[in-house]
Write an enzyme that holds these catalytic residues in place. Sequence first.
Site, PDB file in Angstrom:
ATOM      1  N   ALA A 239       0.775  -1.361  -0.140  1.00  7.74           N
ATOM      2  CA  ALA A 239       0.041   0.110  -0.112  1.00  7.74           C
ATOM      3  C   ALA A 239       0.733   1.216   0.068  1.00  7.74           C
ATOM      4  O   ALA A 239       0.474   2.363  -0.297  1.00  7.74           O
ATOM      5  CB  ALA A 239      -1.194   0.101   1.305  1.00  7.74           C
TER       6      ALA A 239
ATOM      7  N   ARG B  71     -21.535  -4.283  18.800  1.00 11.11           N
ATOM      8  CA  ARG B  71     -22.771  -4.412  19.469  1.00 11.11           C
ATOM      9  C   ARG B  71     -22.473  -4.684  20.935  1.00 11.11           C
ATOM     10  O   ARG B  71     -23.142  -3.994  21.785  1.00 11.11           O
ATOM     11  CB  ARG B  71     -23.477  -5.549  18.668  1.00 11.11           C
ATOM     12  CG  ARG B  71     -24.912  -5.107  18.744  1.00 11.11           C
ATOM     13  CD  ARG B  71     -26.046  -5.966  17.798  1.00 11.11           C
ATOM     14  NE  ARG B  71     -25.774  -6.362  16.624  1.00 11.11           N
ATOM     15  CZ  ARG B  71     -25.868  -7.349  15.972  1.00 11.11           C
ATOM     16  NH1 ARG B  71     -26.182  -8.449  16.487  1.00 11.11           N
ATOM     17  NH2 ARG B  71     -25.633  -7.653  14.817  1.00 11.11           N
TER      18      ARG B  71
ATOM     19  N   LYS C 265     -23.913  -6.295  -0.090  1.00 11.73           N
ATOM     20  CA  LYS C 265     -24.487  -6.605  -1.341  1.00 11.73           C
ATOM     21  C   LYS C 265     -26.076  -6.059  -1.507  1.00 11.73           C
ATOM     22  O   LYS C 265     -26.097  -5.431  -2.569  1.00 11.73           O
ATOM     23  CB  LYS C 265     -24.269  -7.996  -1.851  1.00 11.73           C
ATOM     24  CG  LYS C 265     -25.106  -8.879  -0.631  1.00 11.73           C
ATOM     25  CD  LYS C 265     -24.180  -9.990  -0.210  1.00 11.73           C
ATOM     26  CE  LYS C 265     -24.592 -10.417   1.076  1.00 11.73           C
ATOM     27  NZ  LYS C 265     -24.127 -11.619   1.545  1.00 11.73           N
TER      28      LYS C 265
ATOM     29  N   GLU D  96     -15.528  -5.109  -3.326  1.00 10.20           N
ATOM     30  CA  GLU D  96     -14.833  -6.240  -3.815  1.00 10.20           C
ATOM     31  C   GLU D  96     -15.687  -7.609  -2.871  1.00 10.20           C
ATOM     32  O   GLU D  96     -15.974  -8.467  -3.335  1.00 10.20           O
ATOM     33  CB  GLU D  96     -13.540  -6.642  -3.631  1.00 10.20           C
ATOM     34  CG  GLU D  96     -12.918  -7.853  -4.181  1.00 10.20           C
ATOM     35  CD  GLU D  96     -13.272  -7.926  -5.686  1.00 10.20           C
ATOM     36  OE1 GLU D  96     -12.577  -7.052  -6.463  1.00 10.20           O
ATOM     37  OE2 GLU D  96     -13.909  -8.790  -6.009  1.00 10.20           O
TER      38      GLU D  96
ATOM     39  N   GLY E 227     -17.614 -13.290  -1.972  1.00  2.78           N
ATOM     40  CA  GLY E 227     -16.322 -13.537  -0.767  1.00  2.78           C
ATOM     41  C   GLY E 227     -14.908 -12.901  -1.259  1.00  2.78           C
ATOM     42  O   GLY E 227     -14.567 -12.036  -1.654  1.00  2.78           O
TER      43      GLY E 227
ATOM     44  N   ILE F 223     -13.375 -14.233  -3.840  1.00  8.42           N
ATOM     45  CA  ILE F 223     -13.043 -14.017  -5.382  1.00  8.42           C
ATOM     46  C   ILE F 223     -12.921 -12.632  -5.613  1.00  8.42           C
ATOM     47  O   ILE F 223     -13.804 -11.794  -5.502  1.00  8.42           O
ATOM     48  CB  ILE F 223     -13.899 -14.982  -6.206  1.00  8.42           C
ATOM     49  CG1 ILE F 223     -14.221 -16.401  -5.440  1.00  8.42           C
ATOM     50  CG2 ILE F 223     -13.496 -15.079  -7.602  1.00  8.42           C
ATOM     51  CD1 ILE F 223     -15.356 -17.168  -6.113  1.00  8.42           C
TER      52      ILE F 223
ATOM     53  N   GLY G 287     -23.761 -22.927   9.940  1.00  9.68           N
ATOM     54  CA  GLY G 287     -23.579 -21.525   9.882  1.00  9.68           C
ATOM     55  C   GLY G 287     -23.352 -20.712   8.724  1.00  9.68           C
ATOM     56  O   GLY G 287     -22.866 -19.694   8.552  1.00  9.68           O
TER      57      GLY G 287
ATOM     58  N   LYS H 282     -26.216  -9.877  -5.610  1.00 12.32           N
ATOM     59  CA  LYS H 282     -24.669  -9.890  -6.083  1.00 12.32           C
ATOM     60  C   LYS H 282     -24.674  -9.939  -7.691  1.00 12.32           C
ATOM     61  O   LYS H 282     -23.819  -9.100  -8.287  1.00 12.32           O
ATOM     62  CB  LYS H 282     -24.090 -11.368  -5.680  1.00 12.32           C
ATOM     63  CG  LYS H 282     -23.859 -11.247  -4.193  1.00 12.32           C
ATOM     64  CD  LYS H 282     -23.443 -12.894  -3.822  1.00 12.32           C
ATOM     65  CE  LYS H 282     -23.309 -12.924  -2.286  1.00 12.32           C
ATOM     66  NZ  LYS H 282     -23.197 -14.294  -1.555  1.00 12.32           N
TER      67      LYS H 282
HETATM   68  N1  HSE Z   1     -24.834 -16.295   2.593  1.00 13.80           N
HETATM   69  C1  HSE Z   1     -23.921 -16.325   1.540  1.00 13.80           C
HETATM   70  C2  HSE Z   1     -23.802 -17.413   0.849  1.00 13.80           C
HETATM   71  C3  HSE Z   1     -22.437 -15.688   2.056  1.00 13.80           C
HETATM   72  O1  HSE Z   1     -24.345 -18.418   1.287  1.00 13.80           O
HETATM   73  O2  HSE Z   1     -23.095 -17.217  -0.176  1.00 13.80           O
HETATM   74  C4  HSE Z   1     -21.989 -14.311   1.708  1.00 13.80           C
HETATM   75  O3  HSE Z   1     -22.534 -13.701   0.876  1.00 13.80           O
END
Ligand code: HSE
Length: 438
Positions: free
Chosen positions: A33, A45, A105, A129, A134, A136, A187, A205
């Site tokens: 940078a 939070r 997004k 980005e 994610g 990529i 998760g 996206k």
């Molecule tokens: N919930 C999204 C997915 C993850 O399952 O791809 C992040 O955008």
Amino acid sequence: MKPIKVGLLGLGTVGGGTLTVLRRNREEIARRAGREIVVTMAAVRDLEKAQKYADGSIKLTNNPFDVVDNPEIDIVVEMIGGLKPAKDLVMMAIENGKHVVTANKALLAIHGSEIFAAAQAKGVMVAFEAAVAGGIPIIKSIREGLAANRIEWIAGIINGTSNFILTEMRDKGADFADVLAEAQRLGYAEADPTFDIEGVDAAHKLTILSAIGFGIPMQFDKAYIEGISKLTRQDIQYAEELGYRIKLLGITKRTEKGIELRVHPTLIPERRLIANVDGVMNAVLVKGDAVGATMSYGAGAGAEPTASSVVADLVDVTRMATSDPSNRVPHLAFQPDALSDAPILPIDEVRTAYYLRLTAQDKPGVLADITRILADLEISIDAMMQKEVDDEKAQAEVIILTHVTVEKNINAAIAKIEDLSSIVGKVTRIRMESLNRN
Ligand code: HSE
């Protein structure tokens, strides 16, 4: 040069990952940078829970407006998600002359045009980005790496949760509901899993990809969205017998009449690389006129993969912070006064091929009736398969693959087929894409 100061909004999975990566690769990142990138403040939070990250060097607050109002902060990283209060925070940060990095997004797909216009007017950057696929680097790839090309189409597996569900349904012959429960336990699913399984997350996206691919404004409200919750094990299995995999694809395509913008389950020939992208992984195919088809593959979610994109944006913004705003890479890849007004096509006007599954009484003339209806609407049949399902009721399942046709014709054909007295119940329709290099 003095370090650039970053304020984080949110210190959950991605925020924590961002701190970890910035700290672990501190020297390497500074070498890239040209100066150090340091997080000096974070809005969280739960102040107590966040202490583990703080190590005395980060000022913690539970009011995110403290971060966007802090004159010391150069870049605000928004990782709260959702529209409220994220939009107000991002607009306030821009108003205060701060650059913004966001993984949000939904915010960009819905309010992107307003946010980018505000940033442009203020001469600040909004980098995103991490909002698509994610880890990529697909935004940079389309916006910069493929800048020579006229982009023809983009097709991606851009929701890991639904891809995980489809993969498990195929591998284990499991039902949709059981696999969804597993995805939530692991998760993967968003807080509201309907966004994942009903295609909304993928459409957010895709809206962003379409904007930077074709130089059009964000038009999420015009996207056609169909999720995976109605897919059956049976269709996945029949598709496989015919040499196809079913994936939830986001597809945006330039046509003579306008831009296609659609998310739906899609049959893809199993020999395509993207048909073999399994589990939570993401992949995006981009077809440019010069380069042909390219595919980017990688983790679409997770702490460090997403942080990889956030930190890359921080490096980009740091490098460009002192540059003349008019010489920066435009937010949406094309100069803001050169956006195209090409319309987004309604789904009725979309052209693709189809998989149809129907239950018919097993008697003479039924197939002839069906093929006559298809022929009258100029729909050409590519393949046909009959499965005996119920000898007692003398009913058979018929699977038909069509050649490319226009959606309104297939809808008309489905309505007529469902009206035949020999047809039992509804016709299942799944779109198909060949995703050819040419
Ligand atoms: N919930 C999204 C997915 C993850 O399952 O791809 C992040 O955008």
